[in-house]
Design a protein around this motif. Structure first.
Motif, PDB file in Angstrom:
ATOM      1  N   ARG A  40       0.659  -1.083   0.000  1.00  0.00           N
ATOM      2  CA  ARG A  40       0.117  -0.051   0.194  1.00  0.00           C
ATOM      3  C   ARG A  40       0.883   1.159   0.405  1.00  0.00           C
ATOM      4  N   GLU A  41       0.137   2.177  -0.293  1.00  0.00           N
ATOM      5  CA  GLU A  41       0.429   3.486  -0.597  1.00  0.00           C
ATOM      6  C   GLU A  41       0.319   4.985   0.593  1.00  0.00           C
ATOM      7  N   VAL A  42       0.838   5.934   0.727  1.00  0.00           N
ATOM      8  CA  VAL A  42      -0.010   6.835   1.339  1.00  0.00           C
ATOM      9  C   VAL A  42      -0.627   7.377   0.667  1.00  0.00           C
ATOM     10  N   ASP A  43      -1.262   7.916   1.138  1.00  0.00           N
ATOM     11  CA  ASP A  43      -2.307   8.407  -0.197  1.00  0.00           C
ATOM     12  C   ASP A  43      -2.617  10.655   0.761  1.00  0.00           C
ATOM     13  N   HIS A  44      -2.363  11.000  -0.086  1.00  0.00           N
ATOM     14  CA  HIS A  44      -3.112  12.456   0.838  1.00  0.00           C
ATOM     15  C   HIS A  44      -4.550  12.886   0.931  1.00  0.00           C
ATOM     16  N   ILE A  45      -5.259  13.060   1.226  1.00  0.00           N
ATOM     17  CA  ILE A  45      -6.704  13.031   0.998  1.00  0.00           C
ATOM     18  C   ILE A  45      -7.067  14.530   0.514  1.00  0.00           C
ATOM     19  N   VAL A  46      -6.615  15.327   1.106  1.00  0.00           N
ATOM     20  CA  VAL A  46      -6.364  16.941   0.528  1.00  0.00           C
ATOM     21  C   VAL A  46      -4.744  16.724  -0.291  1.00  0.00           C
ATOM     22  N   PRO A  47      -4.607  16.572  -1.286  1.00  0.00           N
ATOM     23  CA  PRO A  47      -3.177  16.683  -1.820  1.00  0.00           C
ATOM     24  C   PRO A  47      -2.210  17.731  -1.294  1.00  0.00           C
ATOM     25  N   LYS A  48      -1.116  16.960  -1.065  1.00  0.00           N
ATOM     26  CA  LYS A  48      -0.917  18.593  -1.031  1.00  0.00           C
ATOM     27  C   LYS A  48      -0.301  19.186  -2.131  1.00  0.00           C
ATOM     28  N   SER A  49      -0.454  19.119  -2.989  1.00  0.00           N
ATOM     29  CA  SER A  49      -0.545  20.825  -4.346  1.00  0.00           C
ATOM     30  C   SER A  49      -1.476  21.346  -3.935  1.00  0.00           C
ATOM     31  N   LYS A  50      -2.800  20.659  -3.452  1.00  0.00           N
ATOM     32  CA  LYS A  50      -3.582  21.432  -3.195  1.00  0.00           C
ATOM     33  C   LYS A  50      -4.469  22.236  -1.396  1.00  0.00           C
ATOM     34  N   GLY A  51      -2.847  21.969  -0.458  1.00  0.00           N
ATOM     35  CA  GLY A  51      -2.242  22.857   0.271  1.00  0.00           C
ATOM     36  C   GLY A  51      -3.163  22.288   1.823  1.00  0.00           C
ATOM     37  N   GLY A  52      -3.168  20.784   1.487  1.00  0.00           N
ATOM     38  CA  GLY A  52      -3.619  19.775   2.470  1.00  0.00           C
ATOM     39  C   GLY A  52      -1.857  19.296   2.938  1.00  0.00           C
ATOM     40  N   GLY A  53      -1.740  18.678   3.951  1.00  0.00           N
ATOM     41  CA  GLY A  53      -0.696  18.352   5.011  1.00  0.00           C
ATOM     42  C   GLY A  53      -0.438  17.577   5.500  1.00  0.00           C
TER      43      GLY A  53
END
Length: 127
Positions: A40-53
């Motif tokens: 499995r991979e880590v997914d950013h729910i709110v993408p880092k490119s869209k301001g997610g942390g």
């Protein structure tokens, strides 16, 4: 010329930027409890490119396919479908240009004029 792996490694993989990126990825994996060998991979729910942390609330473990499919899409937002392309001839382009010019003289913006002209062309071709 054969590929020079040693030079490639020295040029990119051992750079500070690459090391920092791997460090951030590994830190996120540890936060989620993913161990070596876990596919499995880590997914950013709110993408880092869209301001997610990188906080735990913004991370989730997903399969590689799921992560690639999501890309940088935001949760809850519909993906824009592919637009149907209208087959156009040179005559159609000239016609659209004339209609746009007329509409812009009437005070429409360039974008509005294009949208209106294209819808008029669709109606013309269908009707």
């Amino acid at each position: 010329m054969p590929r020079n792996y040693k030079r490639e490694y020295e040029k990119f993989h051992s750079s500070r930027k690459a090391k920092d990126g791997r460090n951030a990825s590994n830190k996120a994996r540890r936060k989620l409890g993913l161990e070596k060998g876990d596919p499995r991979e880590v997914d950013h729910i709110v993408p880092k490119s869209k301001g997610g942390g990188n906080g735990e609330k913004n991370l989730r473990a997903v399969s590689r396919d799921t992560n690639r499919q999501k890309g940088s899409d935001m949760p809850g937002k519909k993906k824009k479908g592919k637009r149907r392309k209208l087959p156009m001839t040179t005559e159609d382009r000239v016609w659209i240009g004339k209609k746009m010019k007329k509409l812009m003289k009437e005070g429409k913006s360039k974008g509005q004029a294009l949208a209106i002209a294209l819808s008029m062309l669709r109606e013309k071709k269908q009707g």
